[in-house]
Design an enzyme around this catalytic site. Structure first.
Site, PDB file in Angstrom:
ATOM      1  N   CYS A  91       0.812  -1.225   0.000  1.00  0.00           N
ATOM      2  CA  CYS A  91       0.000   0.000   0.000  1.00  0.00           C
ATOM      3  C   CYS A  91       0.842   1.270   0.000  1.00  0.00           C
ATOM      4  CB  CYS A  91      -0.936   0.017   1.206  1.00  0.00           C
ATOM      5  SG  CYS A  91      -2.073  -1.374   1.248  1.00  0.00           S
ATOM      6  N   GLN A 151      -5.257  -8.827   6.012  1.00  0.00           N
ATOM      7  CA  GLN A 151      -5.239  -7.507   6.624  1.00  0.00           C
ATOM      8  C   GLN A 151      -6.500  -7.218   7.432  1.00  0.00           C
ATOM      9  OE1 GLN A 151      -4.011  -4.200   4.225  1.00  0.00           O
ATOM     10  NE2 GLN A 151      -2.262  -5.281   3.373  1.00  0.00           N
ATOM     11  N   ARG A 210     -19.363   8.961   0.609  1.00  0.00           N
ATOM     12  CA  ARG A 210     -20.797   8.744   0.831  1.00  0.00           C
ATOM     13  C   ARG A 210     -21.320   9.889   1.698  1.00  0.00           C
ATOM     14  NH1 ARG A 210     -18.703   3.517   1.522  1.00  0.00           N
ATOM     15  NH2 ARG A 210     -18.960   3.566   3.787  1.00  0.00           N
ATOM     16  N   SER A 247     -11.512   0.933   4.201  1.00  0.00           N
ATOM     17  CA  SER A 247     -11.403   1.644   2.924  1.00  0.00           C
ATOM     18  C   SER A 247     -12.039   0.797   1.826  1.00  0.00           C
ATOM     19  CB  SER A 247      -9.939   1.914   2.589  1.00  0.00           C
ATOM     20  OG  SER A 247      -9.195   0.705   2.556  1.00  0.00           O
ATOM     21  N   HIS A 348      -8.814   3.963  -1.523  1.00  0.00           N
ATOM     22  CA  HIS A 348      -7.470   3.417  -1.309  1.00  0.00           C
ATOM     23  C   HIS A 348      -7.057   2.632  -2.551  1.00  0.00           C
ATOM     24  CE1 HIS A 348      -3.986   1.711   0.386  1.00  0.00           C
ATOM     25  NE2 HIS A 348      -4.512   0.823   1.220  1.00  0.00           N
ATOM     26  N   CYS A 378       0.444   2.259   6.521  1.00  0.00           N
ATOM     27  CA  CYS A 378       0.631   0.847   6.845  1.00  0.00           C
ATOM     28  C   CYS A 378       0.663   0.045   5.548  1.00  0.00           C
ATOM     29  CB  CYS A 378      -0.476   0.348   7.764  1.00  0.00           C
ATOM     30  SG  CYS A 378      -2.152   0.536   7.125  1.00  0.00           S
ATOM     31  N   GLY A 380       1.197  -4.053   3.634  1.00  0.00           N
ATOM     32  CA  GLY A 380       1.143  -5.492   3.763  1.00  0.00           C
ATOM     33  C   GLY A 380       2.492  -6.095   4.076  1.00  0.00           C
TER      34      GLY A 380
END
Length: 392
Positions: A91, A151, A210, A247, A348, A378, A380
């Site tokens: 990420c 995750q 949203r 996300s 994301h 953060c 993986g």
């Protein structure tokens, strides 16, 4: 001493990363080509002066393989002599791209570089690159005989160990949407979004926000990662992570133009910010998402700054439990944490997220007059990058 400065930073609007999303009909290389062209158009820079283009992408398979950054550079019309490479730090891929680009400038290897990223999660679904094979190998399995977890389960473990209940997680998620909605309504994203041309016209707004999201609405969503075997292994988990406080799958691209301050001045370009400090660290691959905590400690220690001196913190909202655990560890001011909303609302797009956060941070500091910004992500496998920038 040479400074590495940010001249401009742009991103696409965020599209829902599923078939039918507003960016799902666009090839991921074309998404990245679009933001690269926008950097050239907005700054007037000759693309032939760019020494390297470093891009992040996580799902490097199918349409995102064969060094997609090079394809995007060619598709953007850059001269053929401009090189490009694609990296994967999960990420944090494009945040690492920004580190590499800026460090290349500081080392004198580059005068001008672009850090960028792209990901089309609608066209290259999450996990596609593994091809249903074991990506870890027998030595990792022997080191972690009980097995690593995904995750979502890591996010559950963080929620449990930092004692973050469902109401707290959902309230944070609702706040992310509220902040993103308010920023959009006030035109706060206009300077950072590069419109994307589709058959239906130019797209300029994030599809993932949203508007009007409430805690009550989020409370009705079911846990996304419930697993009986893992529940027995980790009895502290209460299964509180849902699609609403995570996300969303996202399509998008982003790019940042980086150069030496001397070169910017020679070209008559006004830098927006400079890179102040970098850090990267590994962490427990089981918890996986907690690396933002040691990475932040490391970058603050190296910078000589206290957290109180930082005007805004961009802590990637992979799941609500991550920035909330980070906030609790540092006693951080919640008003400075993801002030424009974070990935829960803004999406994301994996390989593009690092430079997306940096883009939002740069423009927020410019709009508010803040001096220092901190970004941490953060990643993986138990990794995290952290970056401090200073507005100029």
């Amino acid at each position: 001493m040479t400074s590495a400065v940010i001249v401009d930073a742009v991103r696409t609007p965020s599209g829902r990363g599923k078939p039918g999303g507003q960016l799902s009909e666009i090839h991921p290389a074309a998404l990245l080509s679009g933001v690269l062209r926008t950097l050239v158009e907005r700054t007037g820079i000759d693309p032939g002066l760019v020494d390297d283009v470093i891009g992040g992408c996580v799902g490097q398979v199918g349409e995102q393989t064969a060094n997609i950054t090079r394809s995007a550079v060619l598709g953007a019309g850059f001269p053929e002599h401009v090189p490009a490479t694609t990296i994967d730090r999960q990420c944090g891929s494009s945040q690492q791209a920004a580190h590499f680009a800026a460090q290349g400038v500081l080392a004198g290897a580059y005068d001008i570089a672009i850090a960028c990223g792209t990901e089309s999660m609608s066209r290259v679904p999450l996990g596609s690159a593994a091809l249903d094979r074991d990506p870890f190998g027998p030595a990792v399995a022997a080191r972690y005989p009980e097995g690593l977890v995904n995750q979502g389960v890591a996010a559950e473990l963080i929620a449990a160990r930092w004692k973050l209940d469902r109401d707290t997680l959902d309230a944070y998620a609702a706040r992310s949407h509220a902040r993103a909605s308010a920023t959009a309504a006030a035109g706060g994203f206009a300077a950072e979004i590069a419109p994307v041309r589709t058959g239906g016209g130019d797209l300029t707004a994030d599809e993932t926000v949203r508007h009007g999201t409430t805690v009550e609405q989020l409370a009705g969503l079911r846990p996304a990662f419930r697993d009986e075997a893992l529940g027995a292994r980790f009895p502290e988990i209460d299964w509180q992570i849902t699609p609403g406080n995570s996300s969303p799958l996202t399509d998008g691209a982003s790019a940042v133009l980086i150069m030496s301050e001397e070169r910017a001045n020679a070209l008559g370009l006004r830098p927006k910010a400079r890179f102040h400090t970098f850090a990267v660290t590994g962490s427990d691959p089981l918890l996986m998402l907690t690396g933002v905590i040691p990475a932040t400690r490391r970058v603050l220690d190296r910078s000589g700054l206290s957290l109180d001196a930082i005007d805004a913190y961009e802590v990637n909202e992979a799941f609500a439990s991550v920035p909330l655990a980070w906030q609790r560890e540092f006693g951080a001011d919640p008003e400075r944490l993801n002030p424009c909303g974070g990935a829960i609302a803004l999406g994301h797009p994996l390989g593009a997220s690092g430079t997306r956060l940096l883009t939002t941070l740069v423009h927020h500091l410019e709009a508010t007059g803040g001096r220092y910004g901190l970004q941490t992500m953060c990643e993986g496998g138990g990794l995290a990058n952290a970056t401090v920038i200073e507005r100029l």
